[in-house]
Design an enzyme around this catalytic site. Sequence first.
Site, mmCIF file in Angstrom:
data_model
loop_
_atom_site.group_PDB
_atom_site.id
_atom_site.type_symbol
_atom_site.label_atom_id
_atom_site.label_comp_id
_atom_site.label_asym_id
_atom_site.label_seq_id
_atom_site.Cartn_x
_atom_site.Cartn_y
_atom_site.Cartn_z
ATOM 1 N N CYS A 7 0.797 -1.236 0.000
ATOM 2 C CA CYS A 7 0.000 0.000 0.000
ATOM 3 C C CYS A 7 0.826 1.282 0.000
ATOM 4 O O CYS A 7 0.666 2.127 -0.875
ATOM 5 C CB CYS A 7 -0.931 0.038 1.198
ATOM 6 S SG CYS A 7 -2.071 -1.331 1.255
ATOM 7 N N HIS A 57 -1.121 6.568 2.531
ATOM 8 C CA HIS A 57 -1.046 5.596 3.600
ATOM 9 C C HIS A 57 -0.943 6.365 4.907
ATOM 10 O O HIS A 57 -0.154 7.291 5.009
ATOM 11 C CB HIS A 57 0.157 4.665 3.415
ATOM 12 C CG HIS A 57 0.089 3.498 4.328
ATOM 13 N ND1 HIS A 57 -0.657 2.377 4.038
ATOM 14 C CD2 HIS A 57 0.616 3.283 5.544
ATOM 15 C CE1 HIS A 57 -0.560 1.523 5.042
ATOM 16 N NE2 HIS A 57 0.206 2.047 5.963
#
Length: 548
Positions: A75, A129
């Site tokens: 991610c 993130h």
Amino acid sequence: MKSALLAISFLAVGCIAEEGINLKQHPNILFLVADDLRPFLGTYKNDQMAITPNLDKLAKKSAQFNAAYAQQALCAPSRNSFLTSRRPDTLKLYDFYSYWRNFAGNFTTLPQYLKSHGYHTVSVGKIFHPGISSNFSDDYPHSWSQKPFHPKSEEFKDAKVCSSLDDEKLHRNIVCPVEISKMPGNTLPDIETAQFAIDFLRQRASSSTGVTTPFFLAVGFHKPHIPLKFPKEFSDLYPIENVTLTKHSERPLGYPTVAWNSWLDLRKREDVNNLHLKFPYEPVPDTFAKRIRQAYFASTSYIDHLVGQLLDELSMSKSMASNTIIVFFGDHGWSLGELGEWAKYSNQEAALRVPLILHIPGITDHTPEQIDAPVELLDIFPTLVEAVGLERMPECPSESRISRQVTFCTEGRSLLKLMRGLEKQSKGETIAAAAFSQYPRPGAKPTLRPNSDEPRLRQIQVMGYSVRVPGFRYTEWVRFNPKVFAANWTAVVDVELYDLLRDPDGVVNRAFDMKFAGVRAKPYAKKILKKVNEWLVCAIYLSSSDTY
Ligand SMILES: *[C@@H]1O[C@H](CO)[C@@H](O)[C@H](O)[C@H]1NC(C)=O
Ligand SMILES: *[C@@H]1O[C@H](CO)[C@@H](O)[C@H](O)[C@H]1NC(C)=O
Ligand SMILES: *[C@@H]1O[C@H](CO)[C@@H](O)[C@H](O)[C@H]1NC(C)=O
Ligand SMILES: *[C@@H]1O[C@H](CO)[C@@H](O)[C@H](O)[C@H]1NC(C)=O
């Protein structure tokens, strides 16, 4: 086609507007990201089982990219990459634990650029993130006009709330169908996220007189990231007896150990832990594999449902809908049992390939397209910049790898030309028809400590560079020095080459096949190379030679 061209030239007017003649407001952008979503959508025909009527409908008036790839199947690095349009090797962030502005350079992000050109930019849910990788602020205020929104129920995202087939207790499982009415706050994070975005659109529509600033509304859904927690009615779409396994669900003999990811995040879940699978290769039993797949499909349909609500809200205001670009994609893929693999953390096709759907009003609704050429997530930034009529992004100079000074540039390319069929596909121009990805490892074999799925920066000893061209995926795992961030291309740990036309799951590694010997010789290295990396050469070689 003609109308598409007209519309493109209309958009170009925005460019002039930027330079002072204020003819037309730049279009809004609705930027939708799903976490860990592979192209298991109805509209991506080669995959089974997903029921996604809303995304299918969007695709019918969009450009659908059939070969879109993340730059790293994790991610934070993937998001850093597509939000700055730079490769992980440029950002030197292969883990979660650094903020690029401090660590790599004060690089301009997509929302930051739009904000500085008069956009109202809004972050809802997971876009950057969270945590240290975006300075505990989602890069606010640099990237966003208002404080990023996070759903309250996010704090329960790992709570013991999953019911199980085996007992009456609640668990911390990967397979996690729930009743919303029994959840804390009677909701789930993605439902809150969708609601916030819907409210934003409703407000904009009702106050549109007088509002001249265009918006960039970024909405990041958490699912189908694990735990696969979804309103349980979505699993009714997939009766377990109808759920199939992948064709090749076993780890092939001789599959490179360095390429293997051990899905450690799955093993931490109670239901997987209870299977007592031997690390790192014992396969997930078929019956449980089907339950994971069912839960992944159900989570995908759940996200499709929420996206549908959002798009319905947008379409209530015709003037807003006709002036809003929509992009939908996954931050990276997720293996669902292919070759015995699960989760992300690899250079496997299933872990890297994502859905990418781009709707540009006035263009793609007249001429929806399916595009098969490989594209990269870092192309989204320059594509949107061109699509809204702002000045095109400059390409990053090759020395930007070591320079912190060039803060605004792209290592990708705008896809608008490709969409209009104007990009040359001739042999001399095949550089563009390649997608590059990479994945780090702490060593040549899977390990629990260090965690070989998610090595920290200082633990990286091997880097796997992977290139996807039409028909092939080629990956070279080489030694890597984390002190100076240097790959040693003469210290090759392992090599993979898959002929994906004949072998779509990549079961047979042909890297050591005499027929493909030329690939490893990399004859064109220094000569042709202008962009990116030495491994580009493989792409040129593969796509321009008759390997059979
Ligand atoms: C980084 O860029 C932002 C926006 O362009 C600017 O406001 C800030 O001062 C810069 N920070 C540094 C340390 O250069
Ligand atoms: C990161 O956050 C800290 C603490 O809030 C702040 O002082 C610093 O300026 C931030 N860094 C940047 C580049 O915005
Ligand atoms: C499940 O499979 C059966 C037999 O192929 C089929 O008749 C049925 O429609 C399927 N159900 C769903 C929900 O797909
Ligand atoms: C790169 O690897 C080769 C082969 O293992 C080795 O001889 C060489 O010293 C390495 N170079 C660097 C800079 O580490």
